[in-house]
Motif scaffolding. Structure first.
Motif, mmCIF file in Angstrom:
data_model
loop_
_atom_site.group_PDB
_atom_site.id
_atom_site.type_symbol
_atom_site.label_atom_id
_atom_site.label_comp_id
_atom_site.label_asym_id
_atom_site.label_seq_id
_atom_site.Cartn_x
_atom_site.Cartn_y
_atom_site.Cartn_z
ATOM 1 N N MET A 170 -76.413 92.105 -139.887
ATOM 2 C CA MET A 170 -76.422 90.908 -139.064
ATOM 3 C C MET A 170 -77.420 89.906 -139.618
ATOM 4 S SD MET A 170 -76.404 92.037 -135.148
ATOM 5 C CE MET A 170 -75.297 90.960 -134.341
ATOM 6 N N SER A 171 -77.032 88.676 -139.596
ATOM 7 C CA SER A 171 -77.936 87.638 -140.054
ATOM 8 C C SER A 171 -78.787 87.146 -138.882
ATOM 9 C CB SER A 171 -77.148 86.485 -140.660
ATOM 10 O OG SER A 171 -76.370 85.874 -139.668
ATOM 11 N N ARG A 172 -79.980 86.810 -139.204
ATOM 12 C CA ARG A 172 -80.917 86.342 -138.196
ATOM 13 C C ARG A 172 -80.992 84.820 -138.257
ATOM 14 N NH1 ARG A 172 -87.180 88.282 -137.720
ATOM 15 N NH2 ARG A 172 -87.567 87.276 -135.742
ATOM 16 N N LYS A 173 -80.984 84.158 -137.102
ATOM 17 C CA LYS A 173 -81.056 82.699 -137.075
ATOM 18 C C LYS A 173 -82.487 82.237 -137.367
ATOM 19 C CE LYS A 173 -77.271 81.653 -133.994
ATOM 20 N NZ LYS A 173 -76.858 80.885 -132.831
ATOM 21 N N ARG A 174 -82.572 81.092 -137.997
ATOM 22 C CA ARG A 174 -83.873 80.515 -138.296
ATOM 23 C C ARG A 174 -84.505 79.979 -137.026
ATOM 24 N NH1 ARG A 174 -83.819 76.986 -143.658
ATOM 25 N NH2 ARG A 174 -85.614 76.225 -142.536
ATOM 26 N N ARG A 175 -85.792 80.163 -136.908
ATOM 27 C CA ARG A 175 -86.503 79.651 -135.747
ATOM 28 C C ARG A 175 -86.806 78.175 -135.944
ATOM 29 N NH1 ARG A 175 -91.352 83.680 -134.486
ATOM 30 N NH2 ARG A 175 -91.781 82.068 -132.964
ATOM 31 N N GLN A 176 -86.677 77.425 -134.881
ATOM 32 C CA GLN A 176 -87.015 76.007 -134.912
ATOM 33 C C GLN A 176 -88.207 75.794 -133.995
ATOM 34 O OE1 GLN A 176 -83.532 73.766 -133.928
ATOM 35 N NE2 GLN A 176 -82.503 74.262 -135.829
ATOM 36 N N TYR A 177 -89.198 75.072 -134.482
ATOM 37 C CA TYR A 177 -90.429 74.863 -133.747
ATOM 38 C C TYR A 177 -90.496 73.425 -133.252
ATOM 39 C CZ TYR A 177 -91.600 79.183 -136.141
ATOM 40 O OH TYR A 177 -91.584 80.466 -136.615
ATOM 41 N N SER A 178 -91.045 73.253 -132.073
ATOM 42 C CA SER A 178 -91.181 71.904 -131.509
ATOM 43 C C SER A 178 -92.304 71.163 -132.231
ATOM 44 C CB SER A 178 -91.494 71.985 -130.018
ATOM 45 O OG SER A 178 -92.772 72.553 -129.818
ATOM 46 N N SER A 179 -92.290 69.871 -132.113
ATOM 47 C CA SER A 179 -93.320 69.067 -132.771
ATOM 48 C C SER A 179 -94.689 69.310 -132.137
ATOM 49 C CB SER A 179 -92.957 67.588 -132.724
ATOM 50 O OG SER A 179 -92.749 67.179 -131.395
ATOM 51 N N GLU A 180 -94.722 69.624 -130.852
ATOM 52 C CA GLU A 180 -95.993 69.935 -130.197
ATOM 53 C C GLU A 180 -96.588 71.230 -130.764
ATOM 54 O OE1 GLU A 180 -93.185 69.369 -128.280
ATOM 55 O OE2 GLU A 180 -93.642 67.319 -127.675
ATOM 56 N N PHE A 181 -95.736 72.217 -130.988
ATOM 57 C CA PHE A 181 -96.187 73.488 -131.562
ATOM 58 C C PHE A 181 -96.737 73.269 -132.971
ATOM 59 C CE2 PHE A 181 -95.432 77.404 -133.955
ATOM 60 C CZ PHE A 181 -96.067 78.330 -133.160
ATOM 61 N N LYS A 182 -96.017 72.480 -133.767
ATOM 62 C CA LYS A 182 -96.456 72.202 -135.133
ATOM 63 C C LYS A 182 -97.780 71.450 -135.135
ATOM 64 C CE LYS A 182 -91.788 71.864 -137.056
ATOM 65 N NZ LYS A 182 -90.835 70.968 -137.728
ATOM 66 N N ALA A 183 -97.903 70.479 -134.234
ATOM 67 C CA ALA A 183 -99.141 69.703 -134.163
ATOM 68 C C ALA A 183 -100.312 70.575 -133.756
ATOM 69 C CB ALA A 183 -98.971 68.549 -133.186
ATOM 70 N N GLN A 184 -100.087 71.473 -132.814
ATOM 71 C CA GLN A 184 -101.151 72.362 -132.367
ATOM 72 C C GLN A 184 -101.604 73.280 -133.500
ATOM 73 O OE1 GLN A 184 -100.114 74.780 -129.028
ATOM 74 N NE2 GLN A 184 -102.221 75.357 -128.599
ATOM 75 N N ALA A 185 -100.664 73.830 -134.231
ATOM 76 C CA ALA A 185 -101.014 74.701 -135.357
ATOM 77 C C ALA A 185 -101.721 73.913 -136.459
ATOM 78 C CB ALA A 185 -99.758 75.375 -135.905
ATOM 79 N N ALA A 186 -101.247 72.709 -136.742
ATOM 80 C CA ALA A 186 -101.855 71.888 -137.796
ATOM 81 C C ALA A 186 -103.256 71.439 -137.404
ATOM 82 C CB ALA A 186 -100.973 70.688 -138.091
ATOM 83 N N LEU A 187 -103.451 71.071 -136.158
ATOM 84 C CA LEU A 187 -104.783 70.661 -135.710
ATOM 85 C C LEU A 187 -105.765 71.828 -135.727
ATOM 86 C CD1 LEU A 187 -103.927 68.241 -132.778
ATOM 87 C CD2 LEU A 187 -104.994 67.663 -134.960
ATOM 88 N N THR A 188 -105.277 72.998 -135.394
ATOM 89 C CA THR A 188 -106.127 74.188 -135.467
ATOM 90 C C THR A 188 -106.549 74.440 -136.915
ATOM 91 O OG1 THR A 188 -104.939 75.124 -133.581
ATOM 92 C CG2 THR A 188 -106.278 76.629 -134.882
ATOM 93 N N ALA A 189 -105.635 74.265 -137.834
ATOM 94 C CA ALA A 189 -105.964 74.440 -139.251
ATOM 95 C C ALA A 189 -106.904 73.343 -139.740
ATOM 96 C CB ALA A 189 -104.694 74.444 -140.090
ATOM 97 N N LEU A 190 -106.731 72.151 -139.223
ATOM 98 C CA LEU A 190 -107.561 71.025 -139.645
ATOM 99 C C LEU A 190 -109.004 71.175 -139.188
ATOM 100 C CD1 LEU A 190 -107.111 68.399 -141.188
ATOM 101 C CD2 LEU A 190 -106.758 67.265 -139.014
ATOM 102 N N LYS A 191 -109.206 71.823 -138.064
ATOM 103 C CA LYS A 191 -110.568 72.043 -137.575
ATOM 104 C C LYS A 191 -111.373 72.911 -138.533
ATOM 105 C CE LYS A 191 -109.491 71.632 -132.684
ATOM 106 N NZ LYS A 191 -109.374 72.366 -131.407
#
Length: 91
Positions: A1-22
């Motif tokens: 079975m193939s697994r579908k790709r996960r799609q992330y919201s822009s809020e989730f991406k921003a939160q992860a990026a800001l955490t990395a930026l800190k």
């Protein structure tokens, strides 16, 4: 079975990026916390840094449109009339 790709919201991406930026946590710690690959964190961080100026470009044009004040007249210089050519100073 193939697994579908996960799609992330822009809020989730921003939160992860800001955490990395800190810079308080490593990329592997951030990726473990958000359950994503470390490469995604670094890509989202780069995207955030590349597009950060776009946030302020939209704000500056709308604020300047609201604050359209006429420029105050320049102060007159002693010995010069309002004409283009200077006059001799009076003694």
């Amino acid at each position: 079975m193939s697994r579908k790709r996960r799609q992330y919201s822009s809020e989730f991406k921003a939160q992860a990026a800001l955490t990395a930026l800190k810079g308080e946590q490593t990329m592997s710690e951030i990726s473990a916390h958000f359950e994503i690959h470390p490469i995604m964190v670094s890509q989202w961080k780069c995207d955030l840094l590349d597009n950060a100026t776009g946030v302020f470009e939209g704000m500056s044009s709308s604020k300047t449109a609201q604050k359209t004040h006429p420029e105050p007249p320049l102060p007159s210089k002693a010995g010069y009339s309002k004409n283009r050519y200077p006059t001799a100073p009076a003694f």
